[in-house]
Design an enzyme around this catalytic site. Structure first.
Site, PDB file in Angstrom:
ATOM      1  CG  HIS A 173       5.614   1.306   1.669  1.00 21.49           C
ATOM      2  ND1 HIS A 173       5.082   0.122   1.778  1.00 21.49           N
ATOM      3  CD2 HIS A 173       4.980   1.594   0.303  1.00 21.49           C
ATOM      4  CE1 HIS A 173       4.231  -0.343   0.808  1.00 21.49           C
ATOM      5  NE2 HIS A 173       4.463   0.425  -0.192  1.00 21.49           N
ATOM      6  CB  CYS A 186       4.868   1.834  -3.188  1.00 25.07           C
ATOM      7  SG  CYS A 186       3.710   3.341  -2.821  1.00 25.07           S
TER       8      CYS A 186
END
Length: 225
Positions: A173, A186
């Protein structure tokens, strides 16, 4: 008539008859009437000898068939000078043919690379997880995409251009990629880079996350974990 003359004449006649008989018993090839005919006759006589080697010659070898173009073999690395710093990213897909997308992440180098048909078209420094919440190693297909995703685990944190890798919340992301920052496992990228990657990928595209594995021209991207 003189007997000697008659006898000689008889010998001559017998010799002539014998000569005719010898010629009839041993016929010879008639000579050609001209030089042109002689050349034609010589060529025809030589034809069987000329054809014999051709019949016994080695069969013509078939040309080698080119190896199938393999999209998961690295064909180009972006010419980037020095290490990629936090916040830096590079993108160039000029004249790169359409083809499969493969994404690699090296946890040691903290760099994400994007390959299209084996050509590196993008590279960026990324944020990764900490020792307490590490980014996992392995091969992960993209299973979900959401351009304006908001985390339902981490108090509504914005996760633009989210691409899910695992069911427990590991994603690609957009993020503020700066020195001193980290993620909860992440892989965070600068927003402009994340937007380009989001537009390019589709569900099922694979992300290879490795630690310190070096790859170069001619290396296979498959099984690089």
């Amino acid at each position: 008539m003189d007997g000697r003359i008659f006898l000689a004449s008889g010998f001559i006649a017998l010799a002539a008859v014998a000569g005719v008989l010898v010629m009839a018993a041993s016929p010879s090839t008639p000579e050609p009437a001209s030089l042109a005919e002689a050349n034609v006759a010589a060529t025809k006589a030589a034809e069987p000898a000329a054809q014999a080697p051709a019949l016994a010659s080695k069969p013509e070898e078939k040309p080698e068939v080119a190896a199938k173009d393999e999209p998961f073999v690295i064909k180009r690395i972006l010419p980037i000078d020095g290490p990629i710093k936090y916040g830096d990213w590079h993108w160039d897909e000029t004249n790169v043919p359409d083809g499969p997308i493969v994404i690699t992440v090296d946890l040691d180098a903290r760099v994400l690379s994007v390959f299209k048909s084996g050509y590196e078209i993008g590279a960026t420094a990324v944020l990764l997880g900490t020792e307490d919440k590490p980014t996992p190693l392995g091969v992960f297909p993209i299973t979900q995409k959401d351009i304006d995703h908001v985390s339902n685990i981490y108090t509504g944190a914005p996760m633009p251009y989210m691409q899910r890798l695992t069911d427990d919340g590991i994603t690609l992301h957009g993020s503020n990629v700066e020195l001193g920052y980290a993620s909860h496992g992440c892989i965070g990228m600068p927003d402009p880079f994340a937007a380009k990657l989001y537009k390019l990928t589709k569900l099922g595209d694979k992300v290879y996350i490795t630690r310190g594995k070096q790859v170069g021209l001619g290396d296979s991207l498959e099984g690089s974990s």
